[in-house]
Design an enzyme around this catalytic site. Structure first.
Site, PDB file in Angstrom:
ATOM      1  CG  ASN A  48       9.196  17.677  25.170  1.00 35.68           C
ATOM      2  OD1 ASN A  48       9.183  17.928  23.965  1.00 35.68           O
ATOM      3  ND2 ASN A  48       9.210  16.430  25.637  1.00 35.68           N
ATOM      4  CD1 TRP A  49       6.607  23.687  23.960  1.00 37.97           C
ATOM      5  CD2 TRP A  49       6.679  24.695  21.950  1.00 37.97           C
ATOM      6  NE1 TRP A  49       6.765  25.021  24.172  1.00 37.97           N
ATOM      7  CE2 TRP A  49       6.812  25.679  22.957  1.00 37.97           C
ATOM      8  CE3 TRP A  49       6.695  25.093  20.615  1.00 37.97           C
ATOM      9  CZ2 TRP A  49       6.963  27.037  22.665  1.00 37.97           C
ATOM     10  CZ3 TRP A  49       6.848  26.451  20.324  1.00 37.97           C
ATOM     11  CH2 TRP A  49       6.971  27.400  21.352  1.00 37.97           C
ATOM     12  CE  LYS A  50       5.712  15.412  25.921  1.00 32.82           C
ATOM     13  NZ  LYS A  50       5.151  14.356  26.712  1.00 32.82           N
ATOM     14  CG  HIS A 134      10.876  12.529  26.323  1.00 30.91           C
ATOM     15  ND1 HIS A 134       9.749  11.737  26.277  1.00 30.91           N
ATOM     16  CD2 HIS A 134      10.559  13.589  27.106  1.00 30.91           C
ATOM     17  CE1 HIS A 134       8.788  12.307  27.001  1.00 30.91           C
ATOM     18  NE2 HIS A 134       9.259  13.425  27.510  1.00 30.91           N
ATOM     19  CD  GLU A 136       6.311  11.411  25.077  1.00 26.47           C
ATOM     20  OE1 GLU A 136       6.715  12.233  24.233  1.00 26.47           O
ATOM     21  OE2 GLU A 136       5.568  11.723  26.032  1.00 26.47           O
ATOM     22  CD  GLU A 206      10.656  14.254  31.527  1.00 23.40           C
ATOM     23  OE1 GLU A 206       9.970  15.263  31.647  1.00 23.40           O
ATOM     24  OE2 GLU A 206      10.766  13.624  30.459  1.00 23.40           O
ATOM     25  N   GLY A 212       2.387  13.088  31.458  1.00 16.94           N
ATOM     26  CA  GLY A 212       1.108  13.225  30.745  1.00 16.94           C
ATOM     27  C   GLY A 212      -0.051  12.528  31.424  1.00 16.94           C
ATOM     28  CB  SER A 252       1.762  15.736  35.812  1.00 16.18           C
ATOM     29  OG  SER A 252       1.391  14.715  34.912  1.00 16.18           O
ATOM     30  N   GLY A 273       5.802  19.220  29.818  1.00 19.51           N
ATOM     31  CA  GLY A 273       5.167  18.836  28.560  1.00 19.51           C
ATOM     32  C   GLY A 273       3.889  19.633  28.354  1.00 19.51           C
ATOM     33  N   GLY A 274       2.759  19.030  28.693  1.00 15.27           N
ATOM     34  CA  GLY A 274       1.439  19.606  28.418  1.00 15.27           C
ATOM     35  C   GLY A 274       1.296  21.068  28.826  1.00 15.27           C
TER      36      GLY A 274
HETATM   37  C1  PEP Z   1       7.392  15.363  29.284  1.00 10.66           C
HETATM   38  O1  PEP Z   1       6.903  14.799  28.328  1.00 10.66           O
HETATM   39  O2  PEP Z   1       8.615  15.597  29.310  1.00 10.66           O
HETATM   40  C2  PEP Z   1       6.500  15.761  30.360  1.00 10.66           C
HETATM   41  C3  PEP Z   1       7.019  16.012  31.532  1.00 10.66           C
HETATM   42  O3  PEP Z   1       5.166  15.838  30.066  1.00 10.66           O
HETATM   43  P1  PEP Z   1       3.991  16.358  31.037  1.00 10.66           P
HETATM   44  O4  PEP Z   1       4.467  17.616  31.694  1.00 10.66           O
HETATM   45  O5  PEP Z   1       2.828  16.588  30.148  1.00 10.66           O
HETATM   46  O6  PEP Z   1       3.753  15.278  32.042  1.00 10.66           O
END
Ligand code: PEP
Length: 290
Positions: A48-50, A134, A136, A206, A212, A252, A273-274
């Site tokens: 997920n590149w956001k 998600h 967010e 999640e 994050g 994470s 994500g990251g």
């Molecule tokens: C996400 O936003 O779906 C996510 C899992 O982010 P991260 O891996 O950065 O925690």
């Protein structure tokens, strides 16, 4: 040496090379390569590149992933860029096994909904998956379970596979409310889904406190929660259906924790994500998971 001898000069010269072909370390590599996880469901790992990456940067990332992951067949790998990069990436992934996902879509098919994107428009760019609900979007856009279910049904109607996100906050976990929160989110977000649609639906667990933050759920916490979700799906649908649904873990995920998380029987992949923003870390997560 006569050419009729059992070992010709040529044979003798290449003998060391032939021996290398059967060298023990080769067997070791083969043994190691076959030591893959025996999963009931095919792993699905999505990035997920956001709101990151220009089109040029997105192309660079995908070109790197194509090189790194060219031989990976054991995992469905999905990249979810911004809408603006979908057109370029849809062409770039044509000769690869990478799949495209979107990060959101409208519950409507067309009309006066400024700023929205419909499922049919995503399909024009060969999008196969769409992330829905998600945390967010639940937090900043106030998306509700009811809305997420409408979007999910619209996704299925267009043959897009929804990745439906659920997860508790830290306060909810510490207050012993994890299962209650997840039950409400899952029943609401999957409301109206048919048994036939469920194997084409991915659930992403999640925990909001792990997104994050660098904090990851322990493998025991992840497995326990995924097993709870599968149990819930069994009650809502049936056991055969529940066993077909892939449940991703997100929060994470990084190369160092991917293998242990993916080794859990009810963890069927990851939403990243990251660490999905760099070729090295995302491809290492995938390689370490098989
Ligand atoms: C996400 O936003 O779906 C996510 C899992 O982010 P991260 O891996 O950065 O925690």
């Amino acid at each position: 040496m006569e050419s009729t001898a059992w070992l010709t000069d040529y044979d003798a010269a290449i003998l060391p090379i032939r021996l290398c072909a059967f060298a023990p370390w080769r067997l070791g590599v083969k043994f190691f390569a076959s030591d893959t996880m025996n999963k009931e469901r095919k792993l699905i790992i999505a990035g997920n590149w956001k709101m990151n990456k220009t089109v040029a940067e997105a192309l660079d990332l995908v070109r790197g992933l194509k090189l790194e992951l060219a031989n990976i067949k054991e995992v469905d790998v999905v990249v979810c860029p911004t809408f603006t990069a979908l057109g370029a990436l849809s062409k770039e992934i044509l000769d690869s096994s990478l799949r495209l996902g979107a990060q959101n879509m409208s519950e409507h098919n067309f009309g006066a909904f400024t700023g929205e994107i419909a499922a049919g428009m995503l399909k024009e760019f060969s999008v196969r998956y769409v992330i829905l609900g998600h945390s967010e979007r639940r937090q900043y856009q106030k998306e509700t379970d009811e809305l997420i279910s409408k979007k999910g049904l619209a996704a299925h109607a267009a043959s897009l596979k929804p990745i439906v996100c659920v997860g508790e906050t830290l306060a909810e976990r510490e207050g012993g409310k994890t299962e209650q929160v997840l039950e409400t989110q899952i029943k609401g977000s999957l409301a109206g889904f048919s048994k036939d649609q469920m194997p084409e639906t991915v659930v992403a667990y999640e925990p909001v406190w792990a997104i994050g933050t660098g904090k990851t759920a322990t493998t025991a916490q992840a497995q326990e929660t995924h097993a709870f979700i599968r149990g819930l799906l069994t009650k809502m649908f049936d056991e055969t259906v529940a066993r077909k649904v892939r449940i991703q873990y997100g929060g994470s995920v990084k190369p160092s924790n991917a293998r242990e998380l993916m080794s859990q029987p009810d963890v069927d992949g990851a939403l990243v994500g990251g660490a999905s923003l760099e070729v090295r870390s995302f491809s290492d997560i995938i390689k370490n998971s098989i």
